[in-house]
Design an enzyme around this catalytic site. Structure first.
Site, PDB file in Angstrom:
ATOM      1  N   SER A 118       0.836  -1.194   0.000  1.00 14.43           N
ATOM      2  CA  SER A 118       0.000   0.000   0.000  1.00 14.43           C
ATOM      3  C   SER A 118       0.879   1.254   0.000  1.00 14.43           C
ATOM      4  CB  SER A 118      -0.965  -0.052   1.185  1.00 14.43           C
ATOM      5  OG  SER A 118      -2.008   0.868   1.026  1.00 14.43           O
ATOM      6  N   ASP A 247      -9.358  -5.634  -4.789  1.00 14.03           N
ATOM      7  CA  ASP A 247      -8.914  -4.519  -3.952  1.00 14.03           C
ATOM      8  C   ASP A 247      -9.858  -3.323  -4.115  1.00 14.03           C
ATOM      9  OD1 ASP A 247      -7.567  -2.384  -2.703  1.00 14.03           O
ATOM     10  OD2 ASP A 247      -5.604  -3.214  -3.214  1.00 14.03           O
ATOM     11  N   HIS A 275      -7.498  -5.768  -0.273  1.00 12.16           N
ATOM     12  CA  HIS A 275      -6.417  -4.898   0.189  1.00 12.16           C
ATOM     13  C   HIS A 275      -5.912  -5.437   1.523  1.00 12.16           C
ATOM     14  CE1 HIS A 275      -4.222  -1.129  -0.408  1.00 12.16           C
ATOM     15  NE2 HIS A 275      -4.249  -0.995   0.905  1.00 12.16           N
TER      16      HIS A 275
END
Length: 299
Positions: A118, A247, A275
């Site tokens: 991320s 995601d 995610h």
């Protein structure tokens, strides 16, 4: 936990595996601590012959917090960006990349395999583009390039992420309900969601250091970094881009754009992954990181 000082701040870190093994540096995501790279995942990599180092980014965990800075005004941040102005923020992702390089310096590590998830993927990308002599290989997980034309996060997921959580010290049940709801929303459907494991994880983070203002400051760092594609085109390290097909924060197009921006990057899209990085995927992801690291050795 061990502390090293670099760039005028303290960074908390720990490691797994033999001290003289080839290093892998793991970089955490927005507002999360190094323990999001769980010990079983780190051991999965260490078992493949690496020294695995994880650390708390600035403003998280045992590293320096910038509590002396005023809280981030998200409205003013958005207004400045819309007006084409650079908002005034305490630091940028480039500063956070310099922190990671400073950690390597403090550990007397010349070059490392760098893995980020991320926001950590963005920091890893900057390391590979701005410090090419320090990065043996790059693995960018569930991240993006800053390309403004890419699809945005699912509105409900973004709203949940930006909504202030209850104070865990005044309302632990409310805090856990908020955290679990968001974690379930961003998780993929390929594996069952483990409520108990997530509950333990977030309570451990709270016990180590609770600083929602730090998350806001990291949001500011992300917001001003901008489009990195031109710099990513200069990356020479073997690169792997891992992305979840489900995601909701960075849609799959973000992973595709990352792989397209970096010469000869490998794209691995995992069905059923959101995610998050659930334990059922540890071996698959560790094997892919190892394969990329071996590309560096043979290349």
């Amino acid at each position: 936990m061990t502390i090293t000082t670099t760039n005028g701040i303290d960074l908390a870190y720990d490691s797994f595996g033999q001290a003289d093994a080839q290093p892998i540096l793991l970089i955490a995501g927005l507002g999360t601590q190094r323990i999001r790279w769980t010990e079983p995942f780190c051991q999965e990599l260490a078992a493949r012959g690496y020294r695995v180092i994880r650390f708390d980014n600035r403003d998280t965990g045992g590293s320096t917090h910038f509590r002396h800075c005023p809280p981030l005004d998200f409205g003013a941040l958005a207004a400045s960006l819309m007006a084409g102005k650079r908002p005034d923020v305490p630091y940028t992702l480039h500063d956070m990349a310099a922190d990671a390089i400073g950690l390597l310096d403090g550990l007397a590590i010349d070059r490392a395999h760098v893995v980020g998830r991320s926001m950590g993927g963005m920091i890893a990308q900057i390391m590979a583009s701005e410090y090419p002599d320090r990065v043996l290989s790059l693995t960018s997980i569930m991240s993006s390039t800053g390309n403004p034309a890419l699809p945005q996060a699912a509105p409900d997921a973004m709203a949940m992420m930006m909504r202030p959580a209850p104070d865990p010290f005044a309302d632990e049940a409310g805090f856990l309900s908020h955290s679990l709801a968001f974690a379930r929303r961003i998780a993929g459907t390929g594996q069952p969601f483990d409520d108990a494991a997530h509950r333990r994880l977030v309570l451990e983070e709270v016990a180590r250091a609770y600083d929602p203002g730090g998350t806001g400051r990291q949001v500011g760092a992300m917001a001003v970094t901008g489009d990195r594609r031109a710099r990513l085109a200069t990356v020479t390290a073997p690169t792997l881009v891992i992305h979840g097909a489900e995601d909701p924060l960075f849609p799959p197009a973000c992973g595709q754009d990352t792989a397209a921006a970096i010469p000869n990057a490998e794209l691995m899209v995992i069905d059923g992954m959101g995610h998050d990085l659930p334990p059922a995927l540890y071996r698959q992801v560790a094997e892919a990181i190892d394969r990329t690291a071996r590309r560096a050795a043979t290349g």
